[in-house]
Design an enzyme around this catalytic site. Sequence first.
Site, short mmCIF file in Angstrom:
data_model
loop_
_atom_site.label_atom_id
_atom_site.label_comp_id
_atom_site.label_asym_id
_atom_site.label_seq_id
_atom_site.Cartn_x
_atom_site.Cartn_y
_atom_site.Cartn_z
N ASP A 11 0.87 -1.20 0.00
CA ASP A 11 0.00 0.00 0.00
C ASP A 11 0.90 1.24 0.00
OD1 ASP A 11 -2.50 1.45 0.16
OD2 ASP A 11 -1.97 1.93 2.21
N SER A 12 0.29 2.37 -0.36
CA SER A 12 1.02 3.63 -0.31
C SER A 12 1.39 3.99 1.14
CB SER A 12 0.16 4.74 -0.89
OG SER A 12 -1.02 4.88 -0.11
N CYS A 74 -4.11 -1.54 -2.37
CA CYS A 74 -4.28 -0.09 -2.50
C CYS A 74 -5.13 0.12 -3.75
CB CYS A 74 -2.91 0.55 -2.65
SG CYS A 74 -2.94 2.32 -3.02
N GLU A 159 -4.09 9.32 8.08
CA GLU A 159 -2.63 9.20 8.23
C GLU A 159 -2.12 10.07 9.38
OE1 GLU A 159 0.13 7.77 6.04
OE2 GLU A 159 -1.39 6.37 5.32
N CYS A 193 -11.15 2.54 -0.61
CA CYS A 193 -9.79 2.95 -0.28
C CYS A 193 -9.47 2.20 0.99
CB CYS A 193 -9.71 4.46 -0.05
SG CYS A 193 -8.15 4.98 0.69
N HIS A 195 -7.63 2.71 3.39
CA HIS A 195 -7.53 3.49 4.62
C HIS A 195 -8.90 3.67 5.30
CE1 HIS A 195 -3.59 4.69 3.13
NE2 HIS A 195 -3.38 5.41 4.22
N1 DGL Z 1 -4.96 3.17 0.55
C1 DGL Z 1 -4.98 3.75 -0.76
C2 DGL Z 1 -6.17 3.23 -1.54
O1 DGL Z 1 -6.72 2.18 -1.23
C3 DGL Z 1 -4.98 5.24 -0.90
C4 DGL Z 1 -4.11 6.06 -0.09
C5 DGL Z 1 -3.41 7.16 -0.84
O2 DGL Z 1 -4.03 8.14 -1.30
O3 DGL Z 1 -2.21 7.02 -0.94
O4 DGL Z 1 -6.58 3.88 -2.48
#
Ligand code: DGL
Length: 279
Positions: A11-12, A74, A159, A193, A195
């Site tokens: 993931d990012s 991600c 975050e 997403c 997150h």
């Molecule tokens: N967790 C990432 C996703 O599922 C997004 C987070 C980011 O913007 O880096 O899209």
Amino acid sequence: MQTRYPIGVFDSGYGGLTVLKDIVNKLPQYDYLYLGDNARTPYGNRSFETVYQYTLQCVKWFFQQGCPLVILACNTASAKALRTIQQNDLPDIAPDKRVLGVIRPTAEIIGTLSETKSVGILATQGTVISESYPLEIARFFPGLKVYQEACPMWVPLIENNEHQGHGADFFVKKHLHNIFEKGETIDVLLLACTHYPLLREKIEEHLPLVVKLLSQGKIVADSLADYLLRHPEIESRCGKTGLREFYTTDSTQDFDNHAAIFYGAPVISRHVDIESVIN
Ligand code: DGL
């Protein structure tokens, strides 16, 4: 010489840990290697080219570490980089390895959950602009109405550990209002997403009771279990020694402090400088 063959989960930042948690619950027998590209997060507002380059570097790193299979946990990377990596890069760099994403498994089942045949997708700007969800869902459920809403502030709130504060209420209400204005009959709302599960409680506070809120962890875990059953040539190469390793491209101390909230268990990470090991 390789001595380990974990399944890579990428993931990012921290979001993929919400998916890893469900994968580990479902498939505890396999080895896992997690990488969060925290030094370059968020990916959500970055261009296609940048997300593709960053994701490809990370995928190459996973391959160097011995991973036969990498899950892009991600949505942004799955939307903007997965197809190019699968079609253009893999045949050259690692024809015997596989990279999977989180969009297709979700698209495959979402239509079965809606009675009104109308679903909402909450995601990053990048995922929304890519149109990956409407396109992919249309392949499995033609006729299903898909409404999208980009929530660019949600990842930064999460975050920065502000997802339980009043700022979060404001941005949650704003985007829920917007998506229900676009699609009044939505009865399934997808947290597209990885997150966003951290905002689940806040979202539920402001959500009509009849709407189902869907996160991806279990969907991806079930889909991975099914994939491994159907692909013994990959499954047989996945390590099964109980290994769990966590890497971040940024500070390990920050990572360890935050990661437990997403993973649901303590995490001890190591640092990797991707740009210096992969070019
Ligand atoms: N967790 C990432 C996703 O599922 C997004 C987070 C980011 O913007 O880096 O899209």
